[in-house]
Design an enzyme around this catalytic site. Structure first.
Site, short mmCIF file in Angstrom:
data_model
loop_
_atom_site.label_atom_id
_atom_site.label_comp_id
_atom_site.label_asym_id
_atom_site.label_seq_id
_atom_site.Cartn_x
_atom_site.Cartn_y
_atom_site.Cartn_z
N TYR A 73 -17.58 -23.54 -15.30
CA TYR A 73 -18.85 -24.21 -15.00
C TYR A 73 -18.95 -24.91 -13.64
CZ TYR A 73 -22.56 -27.75 -15.35
OH TYR A 73 -23.63 -28.54 -15.10
N GLY A 124 -21.62 -32.80 -6.89
CA GLY A 124 -22.02 -34.20 -7.01
C GLY A 124 -23.35 -34.42 -6.33
N ASN A 177 -11.52 -36.63 -5.02
CA ASN A 177 -12.09 -35.90 -6.17
C ASN A 177 -11.10 -35.99 -7.32
OD1 ASN A 177 -12.55 -32.34 -6.87
ND2 ASN A 177 -13.31 -34.11 -7.98
N GLY A 178 -11.56 -36.52 -8.46
CA GLY A 178 -10.69 -36.61 -9.63
C GLY A 178 -10.75 -37.99 -10.24
N CYS A 191 -16.69 -34.47 -8.10
CA CYS A 191 -16.98 -34.79 -6.72
C CYS A 191 -16.53 -33.63 -5.85
CB CYS A 191 -16.20 -36.03 -6.27
SG CYS A 191 -16.73 -37.55 -7.06
#
Ligand code: SF4
Length: 473
Positions: free
Chosen positions: A255, A36, A111-112, A8
């Site tokens: 990535y 995302g 995020n996570g 995210c």
């Protein structure tokens, strides 16, 4: 082109004057779209009143000019782009989450993934909590609001919540008067902040989003740090810093992140170039040209070319107009989705020995299709090089590597994988070189080594809550 999904992205802005902040958040989210593509949302705070809009879809689809105009002007705003690493892709799971509680309102973007989310959710449910979503973020919101009942300020509540939640969390929390940014004590996910020329402060998952809105990068948050933005200025709270060893996700460099971002002082593009250089040294190949799989394999291919002296070429072209979430309209297996996304450039590869660099191999199916495309375009030999080590273990910190069953490297040797994909040889980046790639040793590499920095969660499937709901009828 690994087929892995990003987690995210979060974005927040605090402004000294009331203005059209939703527009700034919109541009920030656009820059974070690669993190995302399933859903997104923006919440604006106007004199203590929080108004939000969120839905499934890309930023440009959800936030039409009419929707953006409908959001009020304010002096704080929070935004989120989502890929579901827990909870299905539904509107109710989109963020920011907005909650009303006894001491006010709060918007939260995360995020996570928490490594103790199931235990915390079970405990909360046993004490009567009713969840409206199936994402970890609602658990965090519950814990902060519970703490808020016992504390004098929102920042004390967030600090207290940090003693309870465990795992990966980069958070932006908006209360009626404050904007708070938090990075977990391991620093799994990135989080940085910058300043705009008008004195506004911006928080973002990646520095590319600061650049996109014209903010000057100030610095990354330290693992465990909390920043509070308010009329009183900026306050840094470091009580939770240094509690854990830094474990930023090395796959951000390989990535997830955009190459123009800088994470913890390290350029993502530079890290990918180094990955290519390391690969050229550790897994050399006799070849005529080095090509990369767009987009995230290109930088490492350039690094491989520079270190090996083999010329770099453009051997694969990506269809720019295809969303990452592309789903074919029918079930026909006759159309290969990889062909819709990528095509080979015969002029670069025909009659040549080709080094093909990609960021990772998960199932091996995409890699095999790319090898076929290159063979059809006339490539004589294909030496597949991967700018990451083999994936051998699930990730519990916000990516969708959730089962060893789907990882080809768990079931086959390198030689077998090369054969399955139709490549002449295969070489991975050695796991012991990951710190060289990242430029620092404070990295998480658990999906490659199995050495997890936290306790391994008891339930880790991305759809664990949906499955439980089904089980319970
Ligand atoms: S397990 Fe892998 S993908 Fe997950 S945080 Fe660690 S390095 Fe990143």
């Amino acid at each position: 082109m690994s087929g892995l999904r990003e987690e995210c992205g979060v974005f927040g802005i605090w402004s000294p004057v009331k203005s059209a902040l939703a527009e700034t958040v919109y541009y920030g989210l656009y820059a974070l779209q690669h993190r995302g593509q399933e859903g997104c949302g923006i919440a604006v705070c106007e004199e203590g009143v929080i108004t939000a809009h969120k839905d499934v879809g890309l930023v440009g689809e959800v936030f039409t000019p009419e929707v953006l105009r409908s959001l009020p002007k304010g002096n704080m705003a929070v935004g989120h782009v989502r890929y579901s690493t827990t909870g299905g892709n539904e509107r109710r799971n989109c963020q920011p989450i907005v909650v009303n509680h006894r001491k006010g309102r709060m918007a939260l973007a995360h995020n996570g993934n928490l490594s103790n989310a199931s235990e915390l959710r079970n405990e909360l449910e046993m004490s009567g909590a009713i969840f409206h979503t199936t994402s970890d973020t609602e658990t965090i919101a519950y814990i902060i609001t519970k703490q808020r009942l016992r504390t004098d300020s929102i920042e004390e509540a967030v600090l207290a919540a940090m003693n309870v939640i465990e795992g990966a969390y980069s958070l932006v929390v908006m209360s009626p008067a404050k904007l708070i940014a938090v990075r977990d004590p391991y620093g799994f996910r990135p989080l940085c902040f910058g300043e705009m020329p008008d004195g506004s402060y911006v928080i973002a998952s990646e520095s590319c989003a600061l650049t996109a809105v014209g903010a000057k990068f100030k610095r990354d948050l330290e693992p465990g740090e909390m920043l509070v933005f308010s009329r009183e200025g900026i306050r840094s709270e470091r009580k939770n810093c240094g509690k854990k060893r830094h474990h930023s996700c090395v796959f951000e460099y390989i990535y997830f992140a955009r190459p123009d971002s800088v994470i913890d002082g390290v350029s993502v593009h530079g890290a990918r170039l180094r990955a290519g250089e390391i690969l050229a040294q550790s897994c050399p190949a006799e070849a005529d040209v080095v090509i990369g799989v767009p987009d995230s394999g290109l930088d490492a291919a350039l690094g491989f070319s520079r270190a090996s002296g083999i010329p770099y070429g453009i051997g694969l072209i990506k269809n720019k107009y295809i969303a990452r979430t592309f789903i074919s309209p029918g079930q026909s297996s006759r159309t290969d989705k990889v062909r819709i996304k990528l095509s080979a450039v015969p002029e670069t590869v025909a009659g040549k020995r080709v080094v093909l660099v990609d960021d990772s191999i998960v199932r091996g199916t995409t890699g095999g299709r790319i090898v076929s495309l290159l063979r059809e375009a006339g490539a004589k030999e294909i030496h597949f090089r991967v700018s990451a080590p083999p994936f051998l273990h699930p990730c519990y910190y916000g990516t969708d590597i959730d089962s060893e069953d789907c990882l080809i490297a768990c079931r086959h040797t390198e030689a077998e994988i090369a054969q399955i994909m139709g490549a002449d040889s295969l070489g991975y980046l050695p796991a012991e070189k990951l710190a060289v790639l990242a430029g620092h040793s404070g990295i998480c590499k658990a999906c490659f080594t199995g050495k997890y920095p936290t306790a391994v969660p008891s339930e880790a499937h991305k759809d664990k809550y949906e499955m439980k709901i089904k089980e319970n009828g």
